[in-house]
Design an enzyme around this catalytic site. Structure first.
Site, short mmCIF file in Angstrom:
data_model
loop_
_atom_site.label_atom_id
_atom_site.label_comp_id
_atom_site.label_asym_id
_atom_site.label_seq_id
_atom_site.Cartn_x
_atom_site.Cartn_y
_atom_site.Cartn_z
N ASP A 83 29.23 46.91 43.08
CA ASP A 83 30.67 46.71 43.02
C ASP A 83 31.18 46.58 44.35
OD1 ASP A 83 33.31 46.07 41.92
OD2 ASP A 83 33.61 48.26 41.58
N HIS A 84 32.23 45.55 44.84
CA HIS A 84 32.59 45.60 46.37
C HIS A 84 31.66 45.75 47.48
CE1 HIS A 84 36.83 44.85 44.86
NE2 HIS A 84 36.60 45.92 43.69
N ASP A 105 32.22 41.34 48.81
CA ASP A 105 33.58 41.10 48.90
C ASP A 105 34.20 40.86 50.27
OD1 ASP A 105 36.52 41.34 48.97
OD2 ASP A 105 36.62 43.29 48.02
N HIS A 192 43.88 48.18 42.07
CA HIS A 192 42.66 48.92 41.58
C HIS A 192 43.53 50.59 41.31
CE1 HIS A 192 39.39 46.78 43.73
NE2 HIS A 192 39.24 46.67 42.50
N GLY A 193 43.13 51.22 40.62
CA GLY A 193 43.65 52.75 40.23
C GLY A 193 44.70 52.68 39.05
N HIS A 226 39.61 41.72 38.44
CA HIS A 226 39.33 43.35 38.89
C HIS A 226 40.52 43.97 38.47
CE1 HIS A 226 35.64 43.43 41.48
NE2 HIS A 226 35.69 42.36 41.08
N SER A 229 42.09 47.67 34.35
CA SER A 229 42.21 49.13 33.33
C SER A 229 43.68 48.95 32.67
CB SER A 229 42.35 50.37 33.96
OG SER A 229 40.72 50.86 34.11
N ASN A 269 36.75 44.17 35.11
CA ASN A 269 36.21 45.39 35.82
C ASN A 269 37.16 46.57 35.27
OD1 ASN A 269 34.42 43.79 37.00
ND2 ASN A 269 35.03 44.55 39.14
P1 13P Z 1 40.68 49.64 37.48
O1 13P Z 1 41.03 50.72 38.76
O2 13P Z 1 41.82 48.84 37.02
O3 13P Z 1 39.53 50.22 36.55
O4 13P Z 1 39.78 48.54 38.19
C1 13P Z 1 38.40 48.86 38.82
C2 13P Z 1 37.77 47.66 39.37
O5 13P Z 1 38.16 46.60 39.48
C3 13P Z 1 36.25 48.03 39.99
O6 13P Z 1 35.90 46.87 40.78
O1 G3H Z 2 36.66 49.24 43.15
C1 G3H Z 2 36.93 50.09 42.71
C2 G3H Z 2 36.60 50.99 41.61
O2 G3H Z 2 37.41 51.63 40.83
C3 G3H Z 2 35.31 51.97 42.50
O3 G3H Z 2 35.84 52.90 42.70
O4 G3H Z 2 35.28 53.21 44.95
O5 G3H Z 2 36.27 55.31 43.80
O6 G3H Z 2 33.85 54.31 43.54
P1 G3H Z 2 35.40 53.90 44.03
ZN ZN Z 3 37.36 45.74 41.91
#
Ligand code: 13P
Ligand code: G3H
Ligand code: ZN
Length: 351
Positions: A83-84, A105, A192-193, A226, A229, A269
């Site tokens: 991821d990223h 990314d 995110h978050g 992305h 949630s 995601n």
């Molecule tokens: P959330 O923070 O909305 O769960 O998104 C996660 C995400 O996009 C990870 O790449």
């Molecule tokens: O990209 C966002 C995901 O929620 C991963 O989060 O970088 O804290 O592991 P993290």
């Molecule tokens: Zn993401």
């Protein structure tokens, strides 16, 4: 079966009109929770690890945990995704560790904080596509920038600033042609978050119509959402009822994700909802018995709570019932597919 390239899962989802949740993991309980839900619902699986997750868990632990998931679930196709990825080097190291899919990314610089221009994004993404496809590994790129910061990653854009970095459909079209990515993450107003929206999102802030437009232009590209949630009130309330503090906040409603799935979204995601579910369960366990200090007594319920979220999303996105229907290919078999694809593209360019 070995870990499978993510591309075959996305292709099957596109052919059959469903979406796949991609869940973030950092430890054994999270991997187990996803696999419990997948077994129960016969779902194909995308497990993803951020750079932070790889650092926290250590690549060797992560690799062996994933191999255990494969061994214990021989009938479920599982893809392991970076991821990223912040640089071609990160993506290469993931491939070396056995990941079957990587995200480059290039929407942000290597620090993961500063939005970058189109030329930079194309250059780094193309580099990863060339190397990854040569070994049959899937690549996701991103165009436009999301809001929020997770573990130091992200430009920290707020709800208003995010509007200035939404994906431009012209750029999306060019980007796919210029890079050859398998999947494209688009910025449609999410972050995110847990703190995505201050009010229930309307079309003003959550631009699902942009997804529709991009899908019209790129009907054969797998789109990725992305920051998806849903931040359910029930999960927030468990945390609040057991001593936690989470101010009013809203996520991406499952109904809107389902609308996206109708318009080309194949990967969704999700990290935050699982974090909320686990945290609530742990708080509840500590609250119920302040004398408890056996980790199994709180990590067990946390794993159950995450599995319940995963199961709900797998059903809602339509991936449930599909694990057994997928004709599995290995990364090695994908090499020939990508060779054919790139010679077709070269012929098209000549004409
Ligand atoms: P959330 O923070 O909305 O769960 O998104 C996660 C995400 O996009 C990870 O790449
Ligand atoms: O990209 C966002 C995901 O929620 C991963 O989060 O970088 O804290 O592991 P993290
Ligand atoms: Zn993401």
């Amino acid at each position: 079966m070995p870990l499978v390239p993510m591309r075959i899962l996305l292709d099957h989802a596109a052919e059959n009109g469903y979406g796949l949740a991609a869940f973030n993991v950092n430890n054994m309980e999270q991997i187990q929770a996803i696999m419990m839900a997948a077994q129960k619902t016969d779902s194909p699986v995308i497990v993803q690890a951020s750079r932070g997750a790889r650092k926290y868990s250590n690549d060797a632990y992560l690799r062996h945990l994933m191999l255990a998931a494969v061994e214990l679930n021989p009938k479920i196709p599982i893809a392991m995704h970076q991821d990223h990825g912040n640089s071609p080097e990160t993506c290469m190291s993931a491939i070396k560790q056995g990941f079957t899919s990587v995200m480059m990314d290039g929407s942000l610089d290597e620090s993961g904080k500063v939005p970058m221009d189109y030329a930079y994004n194309v250059a780094v993404t193309r580099k990863v596509v060339e190397a990854a496809h040569a070994v049959g590994v899937t690549v996701e790129g991103e165009i436009g920038a999301l809001g929020g910061i997770e573990d130091g990653h992200g430009a920290g854009l707020d709800e208003e600033e995010v509007k200035l970095h939404l994906t431009n459909p012209d750029d999306a079209e060019r980007f796919v042609a210029d890079t050859g990515v398998d999947a494209l993450a688009v910025a449609i107003g999410t972050s995110h978050g847990a703190y995505k929206f201050k009010r229930k999102p309307t079309g003003e802030v959550l631009k699902m119509d942009l997804i529709e437009e991009i899908h019209r232009r790129l009907p054969n590209t797998h789109l990725v959402m992305h920051g998806s949630s849903s931040v359910p009130e029930e999960l927030l309330n468990v945390i609040r009822m057991h001593g936690g503090f989470i101010p009013e906040t809203y996520g991406v409603p499952v109904k809107e994700i389902q609308r996206g799935i109708k318009h080309g979204v194949r990967k969704v995601n999700i990290d935050t909802d699982n974090r909320l579910a686990m945290t609530g369960a742990i708080r509840r366990a500590f609250d119920a018995d302040p004398n408890e200090f056996d980790p199994r007594k709180y990590l067990g319920p946390a794993r159950e709570a995450m599995a319940a979220v995963c199961e709900e999303r797998m059903i809602a996105f339509g991936q449930a019932g599909n694990a057994g229907k997928i004709k599995v290919k290995t990364c090695r078999q994908m090499v020939a597919f990508y060779r054919r694809q790139s010679s077709k593209a070269a012929r098209r360019k000549k004409r």
